[in-house]
Design an enzyme around this catalytic site. Sequence first.
Site, PDB file in Angstrom:
ATOM      1  N   TYR A 242     -13.427  -2.710  10.659  1.00 15.29           N
ATOM      2  CA  TYR A 242     -12.019  -2.310  10.535  1.00 15.29           C
ATOM      3  C   TYR A 242     -11.302  -2.427  11.874  1.00 15.29           C
ATOM      4  O   TYR A 242     -10.199  -2.978  11.968  1.00 15.29           O
ATOM      5  CB  TYR A 242     -11.979  -0.869  10.016  1.00 15.29           C
ATOM      6  CG  TYR A 242     -10.619  -0.222   9.987  1.00 15.29           C
ATOM      7  CD1 TYR A 242      -9.702  -0.546   8.998  1.00 15.29           C
ATOM      8  CD2 TYR A 242     -10.267   0.751  10.925  1.00 15.29           C
ATOM      9  CE1 TYR A 242      -8.453   0.076   8.942  1.00 15.29           C
ATOM     10  CE2 TYR A 242      -9.032   1.371  10.882  1.00 15.29           C
ATOM     11  CZ  TYR A 242      -8.135   1.037   9.892  1.00 15.29           C
ATOM     12  OH  TYR A 242      -6.914   1.653   9.850  1.00 15.29           O
TER      13      TYR A 242
ATOM     14  N   ASN B 261       1.698  -2.198   5.394  1.00 18.61           N
ATOM     15  CA  ASN B 261       0.907  -0.980   5.526  1.00 18.61           C
ATOM     16  C   ASN B 261      -0.487  -1.112   4.928  1.00 18.61           C
ATOM     17  O   ASN B 261      -1.357  -0.274   5.179  1.00 18.61           O
ATOM     18  CB  ASN B 261       1.659   0.181   4.847  1.00 18.61           C
ATOM     19  CG  ASN B 261       0.848   1.448   4.793  1.00 18.61           C
ATOM     20  OD1 ASN B 261       0.574   2.053   5.816  1.00 18.61           O
ATOM     21  ND2 ASN B 261       0.444   1.843   3.589  1.00 18.61           N
TER      22      ASN B 261
ATOM     23  N   THR C 147       1.640   3.572  -2.293  1.00 20.46           N
ATOM     24  CA  THR C 147       1.479   4.622  -3.313  1.00 20.46           C
ATOM     25  C   THR C 147       0.735   5.845  -2.809  1.00 20.46           C
ATOM     26  O   THR C 147       0.657   6.852  -3.513  1.00 20.46           O
ATOM     27  CB  THR C 147       0.734   4.067  -4.541  1.00 20.46           C
ATOM     28  OG1 THR C 147      -0.563   3.590  -4.137  1.00 20.46           O
ATOM     29  CG2 THR C 147       1.517   2.941  -5.186  1.00 20.46           C
TER      30      THR C 147
ATOM     31  N   LYS D  82      -8.119  -4.895  12.828  1.00 27.09           N
ATOM     32  CA  LYS D  82      -6.847  -4.348  13.286  1.00 27.09           C
ATOM     33  C   LYS D  82      -6.498  -4.850  14.687  1.00 27.09           C
ATOM     34  O   LYS D  82      -5.322  -5.059  15.006  1.00 27.09           O
ATOM     35  CB  LYS D  82      -6.892  -2.821  13.260  1.00 27.09           C
ATOM     36  CG  LYS D  82      -6.860  -2.214  11.866  1.00 27.09           C
ATOM     37  CD  LYS D  82      -5.571  -2.529  11.128  1.00 27.09           C
ATOM     38  CE  LYS D  82      -5.439  -1.716   9.843  1.00 27.09           C
ATOM     39  NZ  LYS D  82      -4.204  -2.050   9.089  1.00 27.09           N
TER      40      LYS D  82
ATOM     41  N   ALA E  66     -12.083  -4.236  14.500  1.00 24.83           N
ATOM     42  CA  ALA E  66     -11.958  -5.629  14.929  1.00 24.83           C
ATOM     43  C   ALA E  66     -10.816  -6.327  14.195  1.00 24.83           C
ATOM     44  O   ALA E  66     -10.046  -7.092  14.792  1.00 24.83           O
ATOM     45  CB  ALA E  66     -13.270  -6.366  14.690  1.00 24.83           C
TER      46      ALA E  66
ATOM     47  N   GLY F 133       0.824  -1.203   0.000  1.00 19.88           N
ATOM     48  CA  GLY F 133       0.000   0.000   0.000  1.00 19.88           C
ATOM     49  C   GLY F 133       0.858   1.252   0.000  1.00 19.88           C
ATOM     50  O   GLY F 133       0.557   2.235   0.681  1.00 19.88           O
TER      51      GLY F 133
END
Length: 262
Positions: free
Chosen positions: A153, A85, A22, A157, A155, A20
């Site tokens: 999201y 990332n 960019t 992470k 949960a 990720g």
Amino acid sequence: MKREQTADGVLNGKIALVTGGTKGIGKAVVNRLQQAGATVIVTARNQPEATYPFIAADLSRPEDVNKVATVVREQFGRIDILINNMGANTYPGGGFNTLTDEHWDQALQVNLLSSVRLDRALLPLMLEQKTGVIIHISSTSSQFPIWESTMAYSAAKSALNTYSKALATEVADKGVRVLTVSPGLNKTEAMTAFLEDYANKANITVEEMSGKLFERVGGVPIGRMAEPEETAEFIYFLVSPAASYLTGTNLIIDGGNFPVVK
């Protein structure tokens, strides 16, 4: 708040992979590692205009993870730094009743299993080298979930945090360090889109929406969002020799947002 950064050569000869990479924090990390002398490989779904080695991949797909790992092994032969990332909070807000099984599966694939699979594919190289650093980019949302907008999201992470700690313990005596970084609010393209979307739905300005978000997370004592470059500078420190005794911890960079002693 931009900070001047100069090349320092600390990471000369190191091979780094940033997923990720960019946009947002990932892009800032790529730039910082390059400034420090590392050869940085970037993977994302869409190829940008850039001069670094790039692998187009959707890491929520196991076959794309295998493709990335194969390219790294065959073209570079080693991996010294892995920055996981990749992540996204693109799932419907509104609480438990709005989230389907598909949404939950997507959240886990993107925010947890992409990292698990890539670690499994590339960690053997680090173990052979007896050296390496893996960074998992989590979020303060993992410990401060907002039911209206980050349930799935958060949960996912949170699960990433637990996995990262377990992996760190497993490989600590084998020369590999594993760390979790939990950024708070960062001024990224994704955050801007998030604020604009919710502001439109609420029929208020983006500035008003930003104020409401600050209130919802309990305030940010430093008074602003982080610039991605500030978060990238912290991540650079963690992969550098200066942080050689750090592993297995979840490091929060949030402008003082968390109101408790951890």
